[in-house]
Design a protein around this motif. Structure first.
Motif, mmCIF file in Angstrom:
data_model
loop_
_atom_site.group_PDB
_atom_site.id
_atom_site.type_symbol
_atom_site.label_atom_id
_atom_site.label_comp_id
_atom_site.label_asym_id
_atom_site.label_seq_id
_atom_site.Cartn_x
_atom_site.Cartn_y
_atom_site.Cartn_z
ATOM 1 N N PHE B 24 -59.528 7.245 -22.062
ATOM 2 C CA PHE B 24 -59.111 6.587 -23.301
ATOM 3 C C PHE B 24 -60.260 5.958 -24.101
ATOM 4 C CE2 PHE B 24 -57.389 3.152 -25.865
ATOM 5 C CZ PHE B 24 -56.215 3.647 -26.385
ATOM 6 N N GLY B 137 -52.660 -0.449 -27.185
ATOM 7 C CA GLY B 137 -52.377 0.978 -27.082
ATOM 8 C C GLY B 137 -52.781 1.547 -25.725
ATOM 9 N N ILE B 140 -50.191 1.023 -22.903
ATOM 10 C CA ILE B 140 -49.089 1.991 -22.934
ATOM 11 C C ILE B 140 -49.575 3.361 -22.462
ATOM 12 C CG2 ILE B 140 -47.473 3.204 -24.463
ATOM 13 C CD1 ILE B 140 -46.720 0.334 -24.081
ATOM 14 N N HIS B 141 -50.758 3.727 -22.930
ATOM 15 C CA HIS B 141 -51.354 4.991 -22.500
ATOM 16 C C HIS B 141 -51.468 5.027 -20.969
ATOM 17 C CE1 HIS B 141 -54.314 8.273 -22.274
ATOM 18 N NE2 HIS B 141 -54.968 7.492 -21.441
ATOM 19 N N CYS B 144 -48.094 5.441 -19.339
ATOM 20 C CA CYS B 144 -47.627 6.819 -19.488
ATOM 21 C C CYS B 144 -48.339 7.765 -18.522
ATOM 22 C CB CYS B 144 -47.849 7.314 -20.921
ATOM 23 S SG CYS B 144 -46.717 6.590 -22.120
ATOM 24 N N SER B 145 -49.543 7.414 -18.098
ATOM 25 C CA SER B 145 -50.268 8.365 -17.245
ATOM 26 C C SER B 145 -49.676 8.440 -15.836
ATOM 27 C CB SER B 145 -51.783 8.099 -17.252
ATOM 28 O OG SER B 145 -52.059 6.818 -16.775
ATOM 29 N N LEU B 147 -46.927 9.688 -15.451
ATOM 30 C CA LEU B 147 -46.340 11.032 -15.569
ATOM 31 C C LEU B 147 -47.179 12.062 -14.834
ATOM 32 C CD1 LEU B 147 -45.473 11.295 -19.345
ATOM 33 C CD2 LEU B 147 -43.843 11.488 -17.454
ATOM 34 N N ASP B 148 -48.494 11.919 -14.964
ATOM 35 C CA ASP B 148 -49.402 12.900 -14.375
ATOM 36 C C ASP B 148 -49.419 12.813 -12.847
ATOM 37 O OD1 ASP B 148 -49.935 13.275 -17.073
ATOM 38 O OD2 ASP B 148 -51.651 11.915 -17.053
ATOM 39 N N PRO B 153 -40.190 11.330 -16.115
ATOM 40 C CA PRO B 153 -40.330 10.926 -17.521
ATOM 41 C C PRO B 153 -39.311 9.862 -17.932
ATOM 42 C CG PRO B 153 -40.372 13.321 -17.346
ATOM 43 C CD PRO B 153 -40.073 12.794 -15.980
ATOM 44 N N VAL B 156 -40.551 6.511 -16.745
ATOM 45 C CA VAL B 156 -41.726 6.075 -17.517
ATOM 46 C C VAL B 156 -41.275 5.569 -18.888
ATOM 47 C CG1 VAL B 156 -43.896 6.828 -18.570
ATOM 48 C CG2 VAL B 156 -43.266 7.658 -16.290
ATOM 49 N N LEU B 157 -40.367 6.304 -19.496
ATOM 50 C CA LEU B 157 -39.893 5.923 -20.824
ATOM 51 C C LEU B 157 -39.187 4.565 -20.811
ATOM 52 C CD1 LEU B 157 -39.845 6.864 -23.708
ATOM 53 C CD2 LEU B 157 -37.804 8.187 -23.218
ATOM 54 N N VAL B 160 -41.858 1.972 -20.608
ATOM 55 C CA VAL B 160 -42.521 1.825 -21.909
ATOM 56 C C VAL B 160 -41.671 0.951 -22.827
ATOM 57 C CG1 VAL B 160 -43.126 3.051 -24.036
ATOM 58 C CG2 VAL B 160 -43.849 3.976 -21.828
ATOM 59 N N ARG B 161 -40.386 1.236 -22.852
ATOM 60 C CA ARG B 161 -39.496 0.430 -23.710
ATOM 61 C C ARG B 161 -39.506 -1.023 -23.273
ATOM 62 N NH1 ARG B 161 -33.812 3.427 -25.205
ATOM 63 N NH2 ARG B 161 -34.085 2.401 -27.206
ATOM 64 N N GLN B 164 -42.920 -2.551 -24.417
ATOM 65 C CA GLN B 164 -43.159 -2.734 -25.840
ATOM 66 C C GLN B 164 -42.015 -3.426 -26.564
ATOM 67 O OE1 GLN B 164 -46.073 -2.956 -26.194
ATOM 68 N NE2 GLN B 164 -46.761 -1.453 -27.685
ATOM 69 N N SER B 165 -40.933 -3.649 -25.876
ATOM 70 C CA SER B 165 -39.850 -4.357 -26.539
ATOM 71 C C SER B 165 -39.685 -5.735 -25.887
ATOM 72 C CB SER B 165 -38.578 -3.512 -26.450
ATOM 73 O OG SER B 165 -37.503 -4.200 -26.994
#
Lengths: 359, 359
Positions: B24, B137, B140-141, B144-145, B147-148, B153, B156-157, B160-161, B164-165
């Protein structure tokens, strides 16, 4: 066929409705922060990015309804960068009203009687930093709310990654280059540096907007496809054309119509492409005269006329106009490779108007 | 059985490795910004949040390996809030080295010769704002990683919510309340306001860390479950106990060991729970004496001794100690309802040590 003014109003209404009905700001305290988070996004503006996103989605056969949260997300994203930009650039006005840190400074003045002016300003800056921070979260939250409209989790997640990884880095890097320019001798900045700044600060969010519109229409995000390369090229041309036009309006525009004072780019010693073009064309004496017009305390009629002559007589203004024309043609020709329908025509009309705007 | 010091070192190594190897930061320009983004996260610190996340994950039977990106994410998230906090609080030191905006100010001093001190400071503040923006940023990145590494997913989603919420709003609201306190008369701030500030500013990220650890272990995020309510209660007690101990160390701590100067809470007129407890217990004369100790230009031995007497003689210090003990007991008893294994024992040992720390 969709009519531009009516469709733009439709986009504005969709975004305003989303912003006013979303539950996100209600969970914020104190209430002054909650209100600040909504202030810029509610203030309007041209809603260029949401329009590009929604109409690209429609052009590729997608449903506008499903894309509304993403359109709100790009608008909120744009607005958090404006809140922080206005602090950094010490701008006091945004869209004809006080900048966020000024509104918050005035709140402190009213609500904490007896505090010093320095402390009022510190409160305004501190709360405006936090306002932008929370709006960045709101943008992701908005993007994620596509899930509630049935958009596939995998697609939403890919868009979140694109927003918080690629877009975030590119846009903020562009902003950082712009800030750094202020501290450098403008004559030492290369055209390449300036293009890189524009591609990041403006191009990255345009690119995210049109690619996201396509992704929602197609139900998948394909960053390595030919289509996305094409949309990226469109975004780059769009952003650069917009900026060249901004450079021209900053010197040749009508003071009452243009948002900023005429000459402000020179006052701030910004290495605009117009300035750099003139520096390439002028002889040593001309360059010295142009540089002597930087950072003046006042730009009245005489100063503006001098600048106009310097920039026109060497052919720089015409060269920048020609470059803008070329970029507009290129952007439009890229759009014409997209599906031939009324949304494409609307995008052509809208993009041309924005890139060639006179105010 | 895992040994605390060795396990903490292991966590630190995992986080450092993630931060140093993630691609990143490389995509950021100019290079001074790219380096700034990595500076605080690389600087170390206690890695409290990653440890809580990873060990909670392990306690619930999850794989530490899968949770490392999330642990890095909470650490990076914590660090972006520190970068912006240090600007807001005008702190010049962070973890024994210059604060981010000070490092960037010094960069400007060195690289843009001849610019004024005011402009050096403006550059430092501007670039530090952008540093925090980009780190948000990055968090969050990083999340999300996962996932790898094969994390689903959908999970992870949801994380993330949540980040960020819920986390974003709660944490920044807490920070905003803390900033606002500075502008208010500390005697007018209620204990409830202060608890709300602590729950947001510190509790929210602890809560996100332990809930995320559980979510990764279980393969699902269950915000409305009894378990998450329990983890939330633990986080609240943990954060409040930590803060009460911080209040005490700020007056009774050893100057050389404690990170901040003794008396700084009074110098900044912070409405700490210790101060508010004393205000409840003192008579009118005592309250006037305590308030006269706020915002002094200097806190030497005499001033510190006066403060210590005022806070001890009325029983406020003991009351705060008792409250801290109670919270430590409560937090530990909550942990003891979790699966009985060596990771739980490690969490109990670690939490107790952090909540009752003497430095």
């Amino acid at each position: 066929m969709p009519e531009l003014t009516a469709e733009l109003q439709n986009v504005a209404d969709l975004i305003t409705r989303f912003i006013e009905h979303d539950f996100f700001p209600a969970g914020i305290c104190p209430s002054v922060l909650s209100e600040a988070v909504v202030a810029y996004p509610s203030r309007g503006g041209k809603r260029i990015r949401p329009a590009l996103l929604l109409w690209t989605c429609a052009m590729f056969g997608g449903k506008i309804r499903e894309a509304v949260p993403a359109a709100a997300a790009v608008e909120i994203y744009h607005n958090w960068t404006l809140v922080h930009d206005d602090i950094i650039d010490r701008d006091e006005i945004r869209r004809g009203a006080p900048a966020q840190h000024i509104m918050l400074r005035d709140y402190a003045k009213k609500n904490f009687p007896g505090i010093s002016q320095a402390n009022q300003e510190a409160f305004g800056t501190s709360f405006a930093i936090l306002t932008g921070d929370i709006q960045q979260g709101w943008a992701i939250h908005a993007l994620c709310s596509m899930l509630d409209l049935g958009v596939a989790p995998d697609l939403v997640l890919r868009l979140v990654r694109a927003m918080q990884s690629d877009l975030n880095r590119a846009l903020i890097s562009g902003e950082a280059l712009d800030v750094e320019f202020e501290y450098r001798n403008p004559a030492d900045v290369s055209e390449e540096d300036v293009l890189r700044m524009i591609d990041g600060k403006t191009g990255a969010l345009v690119n995210f907007s049109v690619q996201t519109g396509a992704a929602i229409a197609h139900g998948r995000y394909e960053p390595h496809s030919d289509l996305y390369a094409t949309l990226h090229d469109f975004s780059r041309d769009f952003a650069r054309a917009f900026q060249l036009q901004d450079d021209l309006l900053g010197i040749y525009g009508e003071p009452k119509k243009f948002g900023k004072p005429i000459g402000s780019d020179f006052q701030e010693a910004k290495p605009t492409l117009l300035y750099l073009e003139a520096m390439k064309r002028l002889d040593e004496d001309g360059r010295a005269r142009l540089n002597s017009m930087l950072r003046l305390p006042f730009y009245g009629e005489a100063e503006i006329n001098t600048l106009r002559s310097l920039l026109s007589d060497c052919g720089a203004a015409d060269a920048v106009r020609a470059k803008n024309d070329e970029l507009v043609r290129s952007a439009v020709s890229i759009l014409r490779t997209c599906p031939d329908n009324e949304w494409r025509d609307l995008l052509v009309e809208f993009s041309t108007k924005i890139m060639s705007r006179t105010v």
